[in-house]
Design a protein around this motif. Structure first.
Motif, PDB file in Angstrom:
ATOM      1  N   ILE A  77      81.865  66.981  11.326  1.00 34.98           N
ATOM      2  CA  ILE A  77      81.535  67.835  12.470  1.00 34.98           C
ATOM      3  C   ILE A  77      82.341  69.129  12.424  1.00 34.98           C
ATOM      4  O   ILE A  77      81.807  70.214  12.664  1.00 34.98           O
ATOM      5  N   ARG A  78      83.641  69.029  12.085  1.00 34.70           N
ATOM      6  CA  ARG A  78      84.457  70.247  11.981  1.00 34.70           C
ATOM      7  C   ARG A  78      83.885  71.186  10.921  1.00 34.70           C
ATOM      8  O   ARG A  78      83.828  72.401  11.123  1.00 34.70           O
ATOM      9  N   SER A  98      85.148  57.085  12.013  1.00 34.14           N
ATOM     10  CA  SER A  98      85.309  58.109  13.053  1.00 34.14           C
ATOM     11  C   SER A  98      86.045  59.332  12.509  1.00 34.14           C
ATOM     12  O   SER A  98      85.692  60.468  12.843  1.00 34.14           O
ATOM     13  N   ALA A  99      87.041  59.122  11.655  1.00 38.91           N
ATOM     14  CA  ALA A  99      87.755  60.253  11.060  1.00 38.91           C
ATOM     15  C   ALA A  99      86.830  61.043  10.142  1.00 38.91           C
ATOM     16  O   ALA A  99      86.846  62.278  10.141  1.00 38.91           O
ATOM     17  N   ARG A 104      84.479  63.090  12.267  1.00 36.10           N
ATOM     18  CA  ARG A 104      85.173  64.261  12.819  1.00 36.10           C
ATOM     19  C   ARG A 104      85.292  65.362  11.767  1.00 36.10           C
ATOM     20  O   ARG A 104      85.096  66.540  12.066  1.00 36.10           O
ATOM     21  N   HIS A 114      82.026  69.324  24.684  1.00 39.72           N
ATOM     22  CA  HIS A 114      81.387  68.089  24.258  1.00 39.72           C
ATOM     23  C   HIS A 114      80.106  68.449  23.524  1.00 39.72           C
ATOM     24  O   HIS A 114      79.326  69.262  23.998  1.00 39.72           O
TER      25      HIS A 114
END
Length: 53
Positions: free
Chosen positions: A40-41, A33-34, A37, A8
């Motif tokens: 962040i990746r 949200s996608a 993500r 987390h």
């Protein structure tokens, strides 16, 4: 999706960053949200790349 290990991470964004994410999501017709993500990746991949150098 099952994984052996759960990690987390907490990321704090400025209001300007949140507004930019909303605008990018709207322009690219992708959920916020996608998009977050994906960001962040990319960030984590860069961090891992910096560690190996």
């Amino acid at each position: 999706m099952a994984t052996d290990k759960f990690e987390h991470a907490t990321f704090y964004l400025t209001k300007n960053q949140v507004d930019l994410i909303k605008e990018l999501a709207r322009k690219n017709q992708i959920s916020r949200s996608a998009l977050v993500r994906m960001i962040i990746r990319e960030y984590l991949a860069r961090q891992e790349g910096n560690k190996s150098e």
